[in-house]
Write a protein that holds these residues in place. Structure first.
Motif, PDB file in Angstrom:
ATOM      1  N   TYR A 116       0.832  -1.209   0.000  1.00 27.65           N
ATOM      2  CA  TYR A 116       0.000   0.000   0.000  1.00 27.65           C
ATOM      3  C   TYR A 116       0.865   1.255   0.000  1.00 27.65           C
ATOM      4  O   TYR A 116       0.670   2.169  -0.823  1.00 27.65           O
ATOM      5  CB  TYR A 116      -0.922  -0.014   1.227  1.00 27.65           C
ATOM      6  CG  TYR A 116      -1.626   1.298   1.487  1.00 27.65           C
ATOM      7  CD1 TYR A 116      -2.808   1.637   0.823  1.00 27.65           C
ATOM      8  CD2 TYR A 116      -1.110   2.204   2.423  1.00 27.65           C
ATOM      9  CE1 TYR A 116      -3.453   2.849   1.072  1.00 27.65           C
ATOM     10  CE2 TYR A 116      -1.739   3.409   2.676  1.00 27.65           C
ATOM     11  CZ  TYR A 116      -2.909   3.727   1.997  1.00 27.65           C
ATOM     12  OH  TYR A 116      -3.535   4.935   2.235  1.00 27.65           O
ATOM     13  N   PHE A 117       1.838   1.315   0.906  1.00 32.01           N
ATOM     14  CA  PHE A 117       2.676   2.505   1.009  1.00 32.01           C
ATOM     15  C   PHE A 117       3.630   2.627  -0.181  1.00 32.01           C
ATOM     16  O   PHE A 117       3.992   3.741  -0.567  1.00 32.01           O
ATOM     17  CB  PHE A 117       3.450   2.504   2.328  1.00 32.01           C
ATOM     18  CG  PHE A 117       2.596   2.816   3.530  1.00 32.01           C
ATOM     19  CD1 PHE A 117       1.921   4.026   3.615  1.00 32.01           C
ATOM     20  CD2 PHE A 117       2.446   1.903   4.554  1.00 32.01           C
ATOM     21  CE1 PHE A 117       1.124   4.331   4.711  1.00 32.01           C
ATOM     22  CE2 PHE A 117       1.646   2.187   5.658  1.00 32.01           C
ATOM     23  CZ  PHE A 117       0.985   3.411   5.732  1.00 32.01           C
ATOM     24  N   ASN A 118       4.035   1.490  -0.752  1.00 33.73           N
ATOM     25  CA  ASN A 118       4.857   1.547  -1.968  1.00 33.73           C
ATOM     26  C   ASN A 118       4.089   2.231  -3.101  1.00 33.73           C
ATOM     27  O   ASN A 118       4.650   3.047  -3.846  1.00 33.73           O
ATOM     28  CB  ASN A 118       5.270   0.144  -2.406  1.00 33.73           C
ATOM     29  CG  ASN A 118       6.400  -0.424  -1.565  1.00 33.73           C
ATOM     30  OD1 ASN A 118       7.077   0.311  -0.847  1.00 33.73           O
ATOM     31  ND2 ASN A 118       6.621  -1.717  -1.655  1.00 33.73           N
ATOM     32  N   LEU A 119       2.817   1.897  -3.227  1.00 38.34           N
ATOM     33  CA  LEU A 119       1.994   2.510  -4.267  1.00 38.34           C
ATOM     34  C   LEU A 119       1.713   3.977  -3.956  1.00 38.34           C
ATOM     35  O   LEU A 119       1.685   4.823  -4.856  1.00 38.34           O
ATOM     36  CB  LEU A 119       0.680   1.730  -4.416  1.00 38.34           C
ATOM     37  CG  LEU A 119       0.813   0.326  -5.023  1.00 38.34           C
ATOM     38  CD1 LEU A 119      -0.508  -0.426  -4.937  1.00 38.34           C
ATOM     39  CD2 LEU A 119       1.263   0.409  -6.483  1.00 38.34           C
ATOM     40  N   LYS A 120       1.493   4.288  -2.688  1.00 38.82           N
ATOM     41  CA  LYS A 120       1.269   5.669  -2.278  1.00 38.82           C
ATOM     42  C   LYS A 120       2.489   6.544  -2.595  1.00 38.82           C
ATOM     43  O   LYS A 120       2.353   7.712  -2.972  1.00 38.82           O
ATOM     44  CB  LYS A 120       0.984   5.729  -0.777  1.00 38.82           C
ATOM     45  CG  LYS A 120      -0.465   5.513  -0.391  1.00 38.82           C
ATOM     46  CD  LYS A 120      -1.306   6.749  -0.719  1.00 38.82           C
ATOM     47  CE  LYS A 120      -2.683   6.690  -0.121  1.00 38.82           C
ATOM     48  NZ  LYS A 120      -3.500   7.883  -0.434  1.00 38.82           N
ATOM     49  N   SER A 121       3.673   5.954  -2.442  1.00 37.06           N
ATOM     50  CA  SER A 121       4.900   6.725  -2.635  1.00 37.06           C
ATOM     51  C   SER A 121       5.120   7.135  -4.081  1.00 37.06           C
ATOM     52  O   SER A 121       5.922   8.035  -4.361  1.00 37.06           O
ATOM     53  CB  SER A 121       6.109   5.921  -2.138  1.00 37.06           C
ATOM     54  OG  SER A 121       6.342   4.792  -2.973  1.00 37.06           O
ATOM     55  N   ILE A 122       4.435   6.453  -5.018  1.00 35.19           N
ATOM     56  CA  ILE A 122       4.566   6.823  -6.432  1.00 35.19           C
ATOM     57  C   ILE A 122       3.264   7.461  -6.941  1.00 35.19           C
ATOM     58  O   ILE A 122       2.922   7.366  -8.120  1.00 35.19           O
ATOM     59  CB  ILE A 122       4.963   5.610  -7.295  1.00 35.19           C
ATOM     60  CG1 ILE A 122       3.964   4.453  -7.122  1.00 35.19           C
ATOM     61  CG2 ILE A 122       6.366   5.150  -6.975  1.00 35.19           C
ATOM     62  CD1 ILE A 122       4.231   3.284  -8.063  1.00 35.19           C
ATOM     63  N   ASP A 123       2.548   8.075  -5.997  1.00 31.85           N
ATOM     64  CA  ASP A 123       1.338   8.855  -6.316  1.00 31.85           C
ATOM     65  C   ASP A 123       0.218   8.033  -6.939  1.00 31.85           C
ATOM     66  O   ASP A 123      -0.564   8.536  -7.755  1.00 31.85           O
ATOM     67  CB  ASP A 123       1.687  10.030  -7.247  1.00 31.85           C
ATOM     68  CG  ASP A 123       2.612  11.029  -6.571  1.00 31.85           C
ATOM     69  OD1 ASP A 123       2.457  11.239  -5.355  1.00 31.85           O
ATOM     70  OD2 ASP A 123       3.487  11.575  -7.259  1.00 31.85           O
ATOM     71  N   LYS A 124       0.128   6.775  -6.567  1.00 29.17           N
ATOM     72  CA  LYS A 124      -1.006   5.954  -6.970  1.00 29.17           C
ATOM     73  C   LYS A 124      -2.107   6.124  -5.917  1.00 29.17           C
ATOM     74  O   LYS A 124      -1.906   6.731  -4.866  1.00 29.17           O
ATOM     75  CB  LYS A 124      -0.596   4.485  -7.080  1.00 29.17           C
ATOM     76  CG  LYS A 124       0.452   4.210  -8.144  1.00 29.17           C
ATOM     77  CD  LYS A 124      -0.109   4.435  -9.539  1.00 29.17           C
ATOM     78  CE  LYS A 124       0.931   4.111 -10.605  1.00 29.17           C
ATOM     79  NZ  LYS A 124       0.388   4.269 -11.983  1.00 29.17           N
ATOM     80  N   ASN A 125      -3.266   5.582  -6.185  1.00 28.56           N
ATOM     81  CA  ASN A 125      -4.388   5.700  -5.256  1.00 28.56           C
ATOM     82  C   ASN A 125      -4.876   4.302  -4.865  1.00 28.56           C
ATOM     83  O   ASN A 125      -5.966   3.878  -5.267  1.00 28.56           O
ATOM     84  CB  ASN A 125      -5.521   6.496  -5.888  1.00 28.56           C
ATOM     85  CG  ASN A 125      -6.655   6.750  -4.900  1.00 28.56           C
ATOM     86  OD1 ASN A 125      -6.417   6.885  -3.697  1.00 28.56           O
ATOM     87  ND2 ASN A 125      -7.877   6.791  -5.403  1.00 28.56           N
TER      88      ASN A 125
END
Length: 253
Positions: A116-125
Motif C-alpha cells: 500500500y505505502f509503496n503505491l502511495k509513494s509513487i502517487d497511486k491511489n
C-alpha cells in the motif's frame, strides 16, 4: 450450519486432537487390563507427537504449501487493490490494538501495508481491503484490521471492509463484487496461499499472490529440534490439506 459442522469435524482431525485420542485409547485399554493394546497405542501416541514435533519432519510437511508461490518483493505499479485475508482477533478495550489482533493477522496486514505505502509513494491511489467476520466477538475482524491499519498511517478513505465472509471462499466471492476484472494483490499466510489462490482463481479473480508469515526454518538451537512450534507448523499444514480436500469435493477449486 454446514460451515460450523465443517469446523467441528476438522478440529478433531488436527495433530493434537489425534494424539490425545491415541493417548485416551491407551488409557481405556489400560483400565480394561488390555495391557498389550494399551502399550501399542501408547507407543503410537509417543511416536506421533515425537515425529510431528520434530523440526525436519514439520518443515517437510508444510514446505510444499509455502513453496507454491514466490515472495512478491516488488509491488506492481499497475494495481489498485490490495486484499488482506482475515485471521483472528479478540476485542479487549484494556489492551492496545496490537494485542487484540492475532500475530498472524498483524503479519498479513503488515505485508499488505508494505505494498500500500509503496503505491502511495509513487502517487497511486491504492485501496486496502480487509476482511473477516465476528464469530462470537462484538467486532468483526475486518473492523479490527481497519483500526490497526489507521493507527499505522493508512487513510481511512482508502480502506474497504468485508465484514461478512466466514471463510476464504466467501472472501473471494465478495472481493469479486468490488474489483471485478481488475488486478488485485492477494495477501495471506504462505501456508494458506496455495488454497486461497485456487479459490480466487475459480471465482475468476485476477490475482497477484503476496505470501507472508512463512514458517519453514531450520535452526541449530537445541530447543528447535523438538518443540510445540514445530507441531504448530504441522497443524497449519493439516488444516490446509483438509481444506483443499473439502474444496475439491465441493468443486470450489
Amino acid at each position: 450450519m454446514l460451515f460450523y459442522l465443517k469446523k467441528l469435524i476438522s478440529a478433531f482431525l488436527l495433530p493434537v486432537p489425534i494424539g490425545v485420542i491415541l493417548l485416551l485409547l491407551a488409557f481405556i485399554f489400560l483400565l480394561k487390563n488390555s495391557y498389550k493394546k494399551a502399550k501399542i497405542f501408547l507407543i503410537i501416541s509417543i511416536l506421533w507427537f515425537g515425529t510431528l514435533s520434530n523440526q525436519t519432519i514439520s518443515n517437510m510437511i508444510i514446505a510444499p504449501l509455502e513453496n507454491s508461490h514466490k515472495t512478491l518483493f516488488e509491488t506492481p505499479n499497475d494495481i489498485k487493490y490490495i486484499l488482506v485475508l482475515g485471521n483472528a482477533h479478540f476485542s479487549n478495550e484494556n489492551l492496545p490494538i496490537t494485542s487484540e489482533v492475532h500475530t498472524t493477522a498483524m503479519n498479513r496486514l503488515t505485508e499488505g501495508l508494505r505494498h500500500y505505502f509503496n503505491l502511495k509513494s509513487i502517487d497511486k491511489n491504492p485501496k486496502l481491503i480487509v476482511s473477516g467476520y465476528s464469530f462470537d466477538d462484538p467486532n468483526s475482524h475486518a473492523q479490527m484490521q481497519k483500526r490497526l491499519a489507521i493507527s499505522l498511517g493508512v487513510d481511512e478513505l482508502d480502506i474497504i471492509t468485508l465484514d461478512t465472509p466466514k471463510d476464504t471462499k466467501e472472501e473471494a466471492i465478495e472481493s469479486k463484487k468490488i474489483v471485478n476484472d481488475e488486478k488485485i494483490i492477494l495477501v495471506t499466510s504462505a501456508s494458506h496461499m496455495k488454497r486461497a489462490s485456487m479459490l480466487f482463481q475459480k471465482e475468476g479473480l485476477n490475482i497477484v499472490e503476496a505470501p507472508t508469515n512463512h514458517k519453514v526454518f531450520s535452526s541449530n538451537y537445541p530447543s528447535s529440534y523438538f518443540s510445540a512450534k514445530n507441531l504448530e507448523k504441522v497443524e497449519l499444514a493439516f488444516h490446509e490439506y483438509l481444506g483443499m480436500i473439502y474444496s475439491y469435493l465441493k468443486d470450489e477449486i
